[in-house]
Scaffold this motif. Structure first.
Motif, PDB file in Angstrom:
ATOM      1  N   MET A 174      40.424  43.563  38.905  1.00 30.12           N
ATOM      2  CA  MET A 174      41.297  43.978  39.992  1.00 30.12           C
ATOM      3  C   MET A 174      42.755  43.965  39.534  1.00 30.12           C
ATOM      4  SD  MET A 174      41.616  42.395  43.805  1.00 30.12           S
ATOM      5  CE  MET A 174      42.565  43.236  45.074  1.00 30.12           C
TER       6      MET A 174
ATOM      7  N   LEU B 288      36.167  42.406  39.180  1.00 28.77           N
ATOM      8  CA  LEU B 288      35.882  43.292  40.305  1.00 28.77           C
ATOM      9  C   LEU B 288      34.452  43.795  40.258  1.00 28.77           C
ATOM     10  CD1 LEU B 288      36.894  44.902  42.771  1.00 28.77           C
ATOM     11  CD2 LEU B 288      37.700  46.658  41.174  1.00 28.77           C
TER      12      LEU B 288
ATOM     13  N   TYR C 262      35.135  45.833  54.217  1.00 31.26           N
ATOM     14  CA  TYR C 262      34.183  44.739  54.039  1.00 31.26           C
ATOM     15  C   TYR C 262      34.711  43.455  54.674  1.00 31.26           C
ATOM     16  CZ  TYR C 262      31.142  41.372  51.698  1.00 31.26           C
ATOM     17  OH  TYR C 262      30.250  40.356  51.440  1.00 31.26           O
TER      18      TYR C 262
ATOM     19  N   PRO D 233      32.898  41.638  46.162  1.00 27.85           N
ATOM     20  CA  PRO D 233      33.464  42.369  47.309  1.00 27.85           C
ATOM     21  C   PRO D 233      34.906  41.978  47.611  1.00 27.85           C
ATOM     22  CG  PRO D 233      31.264  41.522  47.809  1.00 27.85           C
ATOM     23  CD  PRO D 233      31.681  40.909  46.525  1.00 27.85           C
ATOM     24  N   GLN D 234      35.249  40.712  47.389  1.00 29.10           N
ATOM     25  CA  GLN D 234      36.610  40.256  47.627  1.00 29.10           C
ATOM     26  C   GLN D 234      37.068  39.465  46.400  1.00 29.10           C
ATOM     27  OE1 GLN D 234      39.838  40.016  48.078  1.00 29.10           O
ATOM     28  NE2 GLN D 234      39.371  40.635  50.180  1.00 29.10           N
TER      29      GLN D 234
ATOM     30  N   ILE E  24      37.525  47.472  50.336  1.00 34.31           N
ATOM     31  CA  ILE E  24      37.595  46.008  50.407  1.00 34.31           C
ATOM     32  C   ILE E  24      38.031  45.560  51.795  1.00 34.31           C
ATOM     33  CG2 ILE E  24      38.839  43.998  49.530  1.00 34.31           C
ATOM     34  CD1 ILE E  24      38.838  45.232  46.792  1.00 34.31           C
TER      35      ILE E  24
ATOM     36  N   TYR F 140      29.539  47.111  52.170  1.00 26.40           N
ATOM     37  CA  TYR F 140      29.148  46.689  50.823  1.00 26.40           C
ATOM     38  C   TYR F 140      28.536  47.853  50.051  1.00 26.40           C
ATOM     39  CZ  TYR F 140      27.091  43.823  47.108  1.00 26.40           C
ATOM     40  OH  TYR F 140      26.752  43.291  45.897  1.00 26.40           O
TER      41      TYR F 140
ATOM     42  N   LEU G 161      31.271  50.193  48.970  1.00 35.33           N
ATOM     43  CA  LEU G 161      32.008  49.632  47.842  1.00 35.33           C
ATOM     44  C   LEU G 161      31.194  49.720  46.563  1.00 35.33           C
ATOM     45  CD1 LEU G 161      34.534  48.111  46.878  1.00 35.33           C
ATOM     46  CD2 LEU G 161      33.417  45.975  47.539  1.00 35.33           C
TER      47      LEU G 161
END
Length: 525
Positions: free
Chosen positions: A41, A49, A246, A66-67, A243, A260, A263
């Motif tokens: 990220m 990521l 989500y 996801p985060q 993101i 999800y 993503l």
């Protein structure tokens, strides 16, 4: 950059396609490498990521976070990655072979094969190094526990990242480096870090030149970045909304699954092109025949893998955050020896690499015009076989009389320059006295002495054993370089020598200790 490589780059630009700068492959290729395409990220310190991982083109698995700002999810990603990498490593810990040591007086055992990790570019190696650093000190118990496989994964990733610094190692391969070692493109070294552009030069699509293919490869819509960096437009237009969606669906399970899936689809679309390019690049490298000394360097990788596996099995600790003074010096010395040996071995294996040394005067090629294979030197205490040959060359000979030369065709033999005589037409006659590589008798076995008419290469580069340096033991190292303070207590002048400990921070003698249990405020990298 050498003269020949600069010329090859100019020819690549003129011809519109990459030019070969090697006739053989200078690295080992595993029949089952583990390809890892990471994505990090932007704006976060090595925050994972996503990653595509697999040991075959059709055996791929997508891992994602996801985060990425959530540390629990980061370590869940690490545990998933460990579930793939560690079984892959264990699959090589089966059959072993005996290796003679101490001149045959003893034997040791090593694995017959070793794992090989492949990433798209050097930034992928940096990602694994930082990822290993951030996970190898974690603990499965305490206030912030992680899965037991996470610290073990970190230690193995650190091992591979350190092995990648070892010249000639094939344990962890950055594909762009491997490709540009064998082909010269018509672009800069910085542009050569982009895998799609490099492959565009080496293997352009039909109807396109390498320059056009490389230009197309720089379009992120056609060829997303090869990782671990992401495309800023993708970050703003696709990734950030996905993101956020989500995160906003925290209370709605159906909406969360949908976010999800969206993503996952976006990240797979970013990584899949690079995944295909990595396997395509490996196929291009596999088409080259391996160099004669590649198996020997791979044996060194197998030794290192075996040694570290035994260290882990014995309950050894993780690699320190920083080496002590002696350990750092030993490591640097080992890397320098490996780099020197690798340069010589590449030249011995590859005439195109040796040509670079011929331009600098470190080597020349000539024809044997005279040979006396039965010559014996009886001036010493006992007669010894010392054949002489005369080599005529049109190349500059930048070595003095008395210099020792070596031939890649007979690496165990030394050739001492006896005479240097300029001849007509710019030629030079070189008379050489040979020793070694001919047995212990007074008669040279057939083929050990170059014959008249043979064309040979002679060089100052020696492919011999490089002895290790001598370094002090930790307890003999001065306290200024990490040694024990007690070793220099008697050197302190005045009452400070007996008045107790010296004020100030303590000086430690060994590696830096592992940190305590993970703190959520600790920096990831």
């Amino acid at each position: 950059m050498s003269t020949l490589r600069a010329l090859a780059k100019a020819q690549a630009l003129a011809a519109g396609v990459a030019q070969p700068v090697a006739t053989v492959r200078h690295l080992h290729l595993s029949t089952r490498p583990l390809v890892l395409v990471p994505l990090a990220m932007a704006g976060e310190a090595n925050a994972p990521l996503a990653a595509l991982v697999g040991d075959a083109p059709d055996a791929v698995r997508l891992l994602l976070v996801p985060q990425p700002r959530n540390r629990d999810q980061r370590f869940a990603f690490a545990a998933e990655l460990a579930g793939i990498v560690l079984p892959y490593l264990d699959s090589f810990r089966g059959d072993t072979e005996a290796v003679a040591v101490d001149r045959g007086r003893d034997v040791r055992h090593r694995y017959v094969d070793a794992p090989q990790l492949v990433v798209p570019n050097p930034a992928g190696i940096t990602f694994l190094r930082l990822f290993g650093r951030s996970t190898r000190f974690r603990r499965p118990d305490g206030e912030y526990p992680v899965h037991p496989s996470v610290p073990l994964l970190g230690r193995w990733l650190t091992f591979f990242a350190e092995r990648a610094e070892h010249a000639g190692s094939s344990a962890l391969v950055a594909l762009t480096d491997a490709l540009t070692l064998h082909w010269a493109t018509g672009q800069s070294a910085v542009e050569d870090l982009h895998l799609p552009a490099v492959l565009g030069w080496i293997d352009p699509p039909p109807g396109l030149t390498g320059a056009r293919a490389a230009a197309r490869a720089e379009d992120p819509a056609l060829c997303p970045p090869a990782g671990p960096a992401t495309d800023p437009e993708f970050d703003n237009r696709v990734l950030a909304p996905a993101i956020a969606a989500y995160a906003d669906a925290a209370g709605d399970e159906a909406a969360r699954r949908s976010a999800y899936a969206e993503l996952e689809r976006a990240l797979r679309g970013q990584l899949a092109p690079t995944w295909e390019l990595v396997w395509r690049g490996l196929g291009l490298l596999a088409a080259l025949p391996p160099g004669a000394r590649v198996p020997g360097r791979w044996a060194g990788d197998r030794d290192a893998f075996t040694g570290y596996a035994e260290h882990v099995d014995a309950g050894g600790g993780p690699q320190p955050r920083r080496d002590g003074a002696v350990a750092a010096a030993v490591r640097l010395h080992r890397l320098e020896r490996a780099a020197a040996s690798y340069a010589v071995q590449r030249a011995y294996d590859d005439p195109l690499v040796m040509a670079e040394h011929r331009l600098t005067g470190e080597a020349f090629v000539g024809d044997v015009t005279l040979a006396d294979p039965a010559r014996v030197d009886d001036t010493g205490k006992r007669p010894v076989l010392r054949p002489r040959i005369q080599v005529v060359t049109t190349e500059p000979v930048a070595v003095p009389v008395g210099a020792t030369l070596y031939s890649p065709a007979r690496p165990g033999q030394k050739a001492r320059v006896v005479f240097l005589t300029p001849a007509a037409d710019g030629k030079t006659e070189v008379v050489l006295e040979l020793s070694g590589g001919m047995g212990r008798g007074l008669t040279a076995p057939p083929g050990t002495v170059p014959e008249v008419g043979e064309r040979i290469c002679l060089t100052t580069l020696a492919d011999g054993f490089l002895p290790a340096g001598a370094f002090p033991a930790p307890e003999e190292t001065p306290w200024t370089h990490g040694g024990p303070p007690a070793a220099t207590a008697g050197l302190l002048a005045g009452p400070a020598a007996t008045a107790g400990p010296v004020a100030g921070p303590a000086v430690t003698a060994g590696p830096v200790a592992a940190p305590p249990d993970g703190d959520p405020t600790e920096e990831w990298a």
